[in-house]
Design a protein around this motif. Structure first.
Motif, PDB file in Angstrom:
ATOM      1  N   PRO A  71       0.829  -1.202   0.000  1.00 45.87           N
ATOM      2  CA  PRO A  71       0.000   0.000   0.000  1.00 45.87           C
ATOM      3  C   PRO A  71       0.869   1.259   0.000  1.00 45.87           C
ATOM      4  O   PRO A  71       1.939   1.286   0.602  1.00 45.87           O
ATOM      5  N   VAL A  72       0.407   2.295  -0.699  1.00 39.86           N
ATOM      6  CA  VAL A  72       1.077   3.598  -0.720  1.00 39.86           C
ATOM      7  C   VAL A  72       0.040   4.694  -0.527  1.00 39.86           C
ATOM      8  O   VAL A  72      -1.149   4.499  -0.776  1.00 39.86           O
ATOM      9  N   THR A  73       0.541   5.842  -0.114  1.00 36.04           N
ATOM     10  CA  THR A  73      -0.297   7.033   0.009  1.00 36.04           C
ATOM     11  C   THR A  73       0.209   8.078  -0.978  1.00 36.04           C
ATOM     12  O   THR A  73       1.312   7.948  -1.523  1.00 36.04           O
ATOM     13  N   ALA A  74      -0.577   9.107  -1.166  1.00 35.24           N
ATOM     14  CA  ALA A  74      -0.146  10.214  -2.028  1.00 35.24           C
ATOM     15  C   ALA A  74       1.151  10.821  -1.501  1.00 35.24           C
ATOM     16  O   ALA A  74       2.027  11.207  -2.285  1.00 35.24           O
ATOM     17  N   ALA A  75       1.309  10.868  -0.198  1.00 36.25           N
ATOM     18  CA  ALA A  75       2.539  11.419   0.387  1.00 36.25           C
ATOM     19  C   ALA A  75       3.751  10.565   0.018  1.00 36.25           C
ATOM     20  O   ALA A  75       4.847  11.104  -0.196  1.00 36.25           O
ATOM     21  N   ASP A  76       3.554   9.244  -0.075  1.00 31.78           N
ATOM     22  CA  ASP A  76       4.655   8.357  -0.476  1.00 31.78           C
ATOM     23  C   ASP A  76       5.115   8.656  -1.903  1.00 31.78           C
ATOM     24  O   ASP A  76       6.289   8.521  -2.234  1.00 31.78           O
ATOM     25  N   ILE A  77       4.185   9.030  -2.745  1.00 29.66           N
ATOM     26  CA  ILE A  77       4.455   9.219  -4.172  1.00 29.66           C
ATOM     27  C   ILE A  77       4.885  10.645  -4.495  1.00 29.66           C
ATOM     28  O   ILE A  77       5.588  10.883  -5.475  1.00 29.66           O
ATOM     29  N   ARG A  78       4.521  11.596  -3.680  1.00 29.16           N
ATOM     30  CA  ARG A  78       4.680  13.023  -3.996  1.00 29.16           C
ATOM     31  C   ARG A  78       6.101  13.415  -4.381  1.00 29.16           C
ATOM     32  O   ARG A  78       6.289  14.120  -5.377  1.00 29.16           O
ATOM     33  N   GLU A  79       7.115  12.982  -3.664  1.00 26.94           N
ATOM     34  CA  GLU A  79       8.488  13.391  -3.978  1.00 26.94           C
ATOM     35  C   GLU A  79       8.893  12.904  -5.368  1.00 26.94           C
ATOM     36  O   GLU A  79       9.471  13.652  -6.157  1.00 26.94           O
ATOM     37  N   THR A  80       8.606  11.646  -5.675  1.00 23.75           N
ATOM     38  CA  THR A  80       8.924  11.098  -6.988  1.00 23.75           C
ATOM     39  C   THR A  80       8.133  11.833  -8.066  1.00 23.75           C
ATOM     40  O   THR A  80       8.669  12.160  -9.131  1.00 23.75           O
ATOM     41  N   ALA A  81       6.877  12.106  -7.795  1.00 25.23           N
ATOM     42  CA  ALA A  81       6.022  12.810  -8.756  1.00 25.23           C
ATOM     43  C   ALA A  81       6.533  14.229  -9.004  1.00 25.23           C
ATOM     44  O   ALA A  81       6.633  14.662 -10.158  1.00 25.23           O
ATOM     45  N   ASP A  82       6.856  14.936  -7.953  1.00 24.96           N
ATOM     46  CA  ASP A  82       7.348  16.310  -8.114  1.00 24.96           C
ATOM     47  C   ASP A  82       8.608  16.345  -8.967  1.00 24.96           C
ATOM     48  O   ASP A  82       8.752  17.210  -9.841  1.00 24.96           O
ATOM     49  N   ALA A  83       9.518  15.405  -8.752  1.00 24.23           N
ATOM     50  CA  ALA A  83      10.753  15.343  -9.556  1.00 24.23           C
ATOM     51  C   ALA A  83      10.425  15.035 -11.019  1.00 24.23           C
ATOM     52  O   ALA A  83      11.006  15.633 -11.933  1.00 24.23           O
ATOM     53  N   ALA A  84       9.489  14.111 -11.248  1.00 29.88           N
ATOM     54  CA  ALA A  84       9.115  13.757 -12.624  1.00 29.88           C
ATOM     55  C   ALA A  84       8.452  14.941 -13.323  1.00 29.88           C
ATOM     56  O   ALA A  84       8.781  15.250 -14.472  1.00 29.88           O
ATOM     57  N   PHE A  85       7.534  15.615 -12.639  1.00 31.42           N
ATOM     58  CA  PHE A  85       6.815  16.719 -13.263  1.00 31.42           C
ATOM     59  C   PHE A  85       7.710  17.942 -13.471  1.00 31.42           C
ATOM     60  O   PHE A  85       7.485  18.728 -14.386  1.00 31.42           O
ATOM     61  N   ALA A  86       8.754  18.090 -12.648  1.00 29.84           N
ATOM     62  CA  ALA A  86       9.677  19.219 -12.802  1.00 29.84           C
ATOM     63  C   ALA A  86      10.413  19.161 -14.133  1.00 29.84           C
ATOM     64  O   ALA A  86      10.811  20.198 -14.669  1.00 29.84           O
ATOM     65  N   ARG A  87      10.593  17.971 -14.684  1.00 31.39           N
ATOM     66  CA  ARG A  87      11.282  17.818 -15.969  1.00 31.39           C
ATOM     67  C   ARG A  87      10.349  18.016 -17.161  1.00 31.39           C
ATOM     68  O   ARG A  87      10.797  18.136 -18.295  1.00 31.39           O
TER      69      ARG A  87
END
Length: 176
Positions: free
Chosen positions: A39-55
């Motif tokens: 199981p994951v939460t949005a908080a678990d994913i947020r750092e990876t997502a922010d890095a991906a979207f920054a590019r």
């Protein structure tokens, strides 16, 4: 089959980012192989997502399929290959369809839209990897992708549960 409206590099508003992270969370928790194990939460994913979207919008390109209500139903990233020697191809990353939209053909529509957007950018080939043991390679083969390599046990889902990483390619124009 319901049609989607595809947008390449939409404005990444806080609301859209929350929708995309929510989709990523729901896909992960439904067992999708998009970089996390439930199981994951949005908080678990947020750092990876922010890095991906920054590019996105610069090196990489975000492609989002919006449903009739204007909500993000599916999305992926067309990733830069990292070298001018490979500028003619892109990585297809983070392919996901929200679980509530599964079985409607959105994944196929998303991948066709990715090919169209890539051709418009002058891209000649798309590369992607899939996690072995999920059967997703059959989906991609049905869209014209070919398996070109496999690394046994490259992905460790859990102790004692290692999976192959399968490399696939789709040439968007005929080879010379």
């Amino acid at each position: 089959m319901p049609e989607l409206r595809f947008v390449t590099d939409p404005e990444l508003t806080p609301e859209l980012i929350d929708e995309l992270v929510g989709c990523w969370t729901d896909v992960s928790n439904a067992g999708g192989s998009v970089g996390f194990v439930p199981p994951v939460t949005a908080a678990d994913i947020r750092e990876t997502a922010d890095a991906a979207f920054a590019r996105c919008g610069d090196l990489d390109h975000l492609l989002v399929g919006f449903d009739a209500e204007g909500r993000a139903a599916c999305w992926l990233i067309l990733g830069d290959a990292g070298s001018w020697l490979r500028a003619h191809w892109r990585w297809v990353l983070r392919v996901m369809v929200h679980p509530k939209h599964q079985g409607r053909g959105y994944g196929s529509q998303l991948m066709r839209a990715a090919a169209d957007a890539s051709r418009a950018m002058g891209v000649e080939a798309l590369h992607l990897t899939v996690r072995g043991g999920t059967g997703t390679e059959r989906f991609y083969m049905g869209l014209g992708y070919t398996e070109v390599g496999r690394i046994p046990r490259a992905i460790r889902v859990a102790p004692g549960d290692d999976r192959d990483e399968i490399y696939m390619v789709s040439h968007l124009s005929p080879l010379p």
